[in-house]
Scaffold this motif. Sequence first.
Motif: not given
Length: 92
Positions: A11-15, A38-42, A47-62, A77-80
Amino acid sequence: MTDMPTFEARLARAKFRAWHRGTREADYMIGGFFDRYASEWDHPTLEWFEELLAEDDVDVMAWALKTAPVPEKFQGEQIEKMQALDYVDIPR
């Protein structure tokens, strides 16, 4: 003994990664999302968020702005929640 990081260490690394994206806009969007949810995550959600962090910012923001289709592996649910953009707090 295992070298696997603890949930708290991950979590600390993801933050850090969420708030140090390279642009202020991405920091507010991705970092703000982390701070709000993040306080709600299991483990699977982190893992979903860590994978998202590996994506390009332009894509995530789009995906968050709904200007590009969300890849199947990130749909749900998370992307929503990210698309709601109700967590972005831009200091003035």
